[in-house]
Design an enzyme around this catalytic site. Sequence first.
Site, PDB file in Angstrom:
ATOM      1  N   PRO A  22     -25.982  14.621  38.501  1.00  0.00           N
ATOM      2  CG  PRO A  22     -25.792  15.193  36.360  1.00  0.00           C
ATOM      3  CD  PRO A  22     -26.751  14.700  37.300  1.00  0.00           C
ATOM      4  N   GLY A  71     -24.567  13.199  44.954  1.00  0.00           N
ATOM      5  CA  GLY A  71     -24.273  12.068  45.232  1.00  0.00           C
ATOM      6  C   GLY A  71     -24.724  11.574  46.739  1.00  0.00           C
ATOM      7  N   GLY A 117     -30.265  -2.463  50.387  1.00  0.00           N
ATOM      8  CA  GLY A 117     -29.332  -2.707  49.355  1.00  0.00           C
ATOM      9  C   GLY A 117     -28.056  -2.685  49.792  1.00  0.00           C
ATOM     10  CD  GLN A 143       2.709  -6.525  47.470  1.00  0.00           C
ATOM     11  OE1 GLN A 143       2.288  -5.670  46.834  1.00  0.00           O
ATOM     12  NE2 GLN A 143       4.047  -6.052  47.795  1.00  0.00           N
ATOM     13  CD  GLU A 161     -27.112  -0.357  46.681  1.00  0.00           C
ATOM     14  OE1 GLU A 161     -27.624  -0.630  47.792  1.00  0.00           O
ATOM     15  OE2 GLU A 161     -27.064  -0.977  45.751  1.00  0.00           O
TER      16      GLU A 161
END
Length: 382
Positions: free
Chosen positions: A128, A131, A243, A337, A364
Amino acid sequence: MDFGFTEEQLMIQDVARRIAEEKIAPSAEHHDQTGEFPLENIRLLGENGLMGIEVPAEYGGAGMDTVGYVLAMIEIAAADAAHSTIMSVNNSLFCNGILTHGTEAQKQKYVRDIAEGRAIGAFALTEPQSGSDATAMRCRAVKQADGSFVINGKKSWITSGPVADYIVLFAMTDPDKGARGITAFMIDTQREGFHRGKTEPKLGIRASATCEIEFTDYVAHADEVLGEEGQGFKIAMSVLDAGRIGIASQAIGIARAAYQASLEYVKERKAFGQAIGSFQMIQAKIADMKCKLDAALLLTLRAAWKKSQGERFSTEAAVAKLTASENAMWIAHQAVQIHAGMGYSKEMPLERYFRDAKITEIYEGTSEIQRLVIARNETGLR
Ligand code: CAA
């Protein structure tokens, strides 16, 4: 770098395209609207080698290279990004990490079921409060006299967390050592001490289930450490390098779908007595979309090719992920658009591409983190 593809690479692309068109595309809208996890399709992808594309056949995979992985990911993402998110975590973050850093017993135990689509894997790094600054993690694993570890803490934004059978977890074993005090563990979600939080409602990739997970006195045995104790951060970073090639491929798939829909629409839709594709402002959009799509594809293939050569590919993966994700967001924006009212309507998939593209700039490693990685590697400065 070879600009042609091998027979095997074209074969896996073909398998992915067939499943994407026949099974995934028809249910993409349903999965987006309901958020229902596409378990049946994931099993089917696994049965066809698409959940362990780079996994050797002896561990249940397709035994392909990274270029094959890129080609297959693009096909699945073009049909539905959420499916490709699940595919990318199983392939890159789960199977590849264990193949590179795991023991023979770990490869046997964890890779086969995921690669064959019988089980789901996840990767738990984010918390939490941490990151981008991944070393600021608080999840603690305390070593016991018998060599086992007792784990306590929370992880958030865990892709496939609500359904995962096994998870690669990163936890702090020696907080005084910072990045060098992090260790990777193999987690069994059936074991006591593992809990799942609520599933996150998300803007896009809605059928890719995401949740918080929590550990309360979870016991990981000594043989469930992945790699060496204290090497967890390096494992996380090297796994994320790979990744990022997967996420770049996902972005290309979403962008290709948005571009192809636009290409058809500008030839059909009439305004002022002509197909709108004959207006220069629309032509400029089509040309720029094509350039950005091709650039993303070539950069991603370069990163995949370099990885397959066994060379260091951190910078190339970050360049590919940054370019492909930002180009996909731009292309999806232009596609909405071009379609105008129909682009904004849920009757067409353009607004879904737009919502799905956004995540590729976030997970990632955000675009800001990709720029940081590239600039640090290029300058040697920190
Ligand atoms: N490969 C191997 N080792 C690496 C590496 C790499 N690519 N990058 C760094 N390392 C090593 C360094 O060499 C260093 O080792 P030493 O201690 O031996 O010197 C160690 O790791 C620490 O490196 P840094 O000092 O550079 O670490 P930092 O704290 O400055 O952070 C960062 C670097 C690039 C910002 C990193 O934290 C990062 O990439 N953050 C983003 C995290 C991220 O991508 N999170 C995504 C979550 S997972 C997800 O999204 C999955 C999903 O659900 C789909």
